[in-house]
Motif scaffolding. Structure first.
Motif, PDB file in Angstrom:
ATOM      1  N   GLU A  13       0.828  -1.212   0.000  1.00 40.50           N
ATOM      2  CA  GLU A  13       0.000   0.000   0.000  1.00 40.50           C
ATOM      3  C   GLU A  13       0.863   1.264   0.000  1.00 40.50           C
ATOM      4  O   GLU A  13       0.509   2.260  -0.632  1.00 40.50           O
ATOM      5  CB  GLU A  13      -0.935   0.007   1.213  1.00 40.50           C
ATOM      6  CG  GLU A  13      -2.016  -1.055   1.148  1.00 40.50           C
ATOM      7  CD  GLU A  13      -2.789  -1.191   2.441  1.00 40.50           C
ATOM      8  OE1 GLU A  13      -4.016  -1.331   2.362  1.00 40.50           O
ATOM      9  OE2 GLU A  13      -2.159  -1.151   3.532  1.00 40.50           O
ATOM     10  N   ASP A  16       2.133   1.662  -3.603  1.00 42.79           N
ATOM     11  CA  ASP A  16       1.018   2.099  -4.444  1.00 42.79           C
ATOM     12  C   ASP A  16       0.716   3.577  -4.210  1.00 42.79           C
ATOM     13  O   ASP A  16       0.532   4.341  -5.154  1.00 42.79           O
ATOM     14  CB  ASP A  16      -0.214   1.231  -4.166  1.00 42.79           C
ATOM     15  CG  ASP A  16      -1.361   1.556  -5.095  1.00 42.79           C
ATOM     16  OD1 ASP A  16      -1.141   1.568  -6.331  1.00 42.79           O
ATOM     17  OD2 ASP A  16      -2.474   1.810  -4.593  1.00 42.79           O
ATOM     18  N   THR A  20       1.504   6.541  -7.002  1.00 41.95           N
ATOM     19  CA  THR A  20       0.318   7.096  -7.659  1.00 41.95           C
ATOM     20  C   THR A  20      -0.029   8.499  -7.180  1.00 41.95           C
ATOM     21  O   THR A  20      -0.548   9.298  -7.952  1.00 41.95           O
ATOM     22  CB  THR A  20      -0.916   6.185  -7.474  1.00 41.95           C
ATOM     23  OG1 THR A  20      -1.197   6.036  -6.082  1.00 41.95           O
ATOM     24  CG2 THR A  20      -0.702   4.839  -8.124  1.00 41.95           C
TER      25      THR A  20
END
Length: 78
Positions: A13, A16, A20
């Motif tokens: 996580e 990510d 992003t």
């Protein structure tokens, strides 16, 4: 997202989120290691890569301090 919320995420996580939502700032090579700095909300995220094996070794967060100096163009006089 604050630094404490980010730090309790799983590694997947974290990756990510930083890739992003983080904004790339700079990178510094030191031998086989590349340090990449991202800005995320009101804190910094540093991702450490092993160049030879193309692998993420570590991800860390900070607000200020010595780690941020790595990305400065000011020479170290000490």
């Amino acid at each position: 997202m604050g630094i404490y919320d980010f730090n309790i995420l799983s590694n997947h996580e974290k990756y990510d989120t930083v890739f992003t939502k983080g904004q790339y700032v700079d990178s510094v090579k030191d031998g086989r290691i590349t340090y990449v700095l991202y800005a995320l909300s009101y804190f910094w995220v540093e991702v450490m890569y092993e160049n030879k094996i193309n692998k993420i070794l570590e991800i860390g967060t900070f607000v200020s301090g010595e780690t941020l100096n790595r990305y400065s163009n000011v020479p170290n006089k000490f």
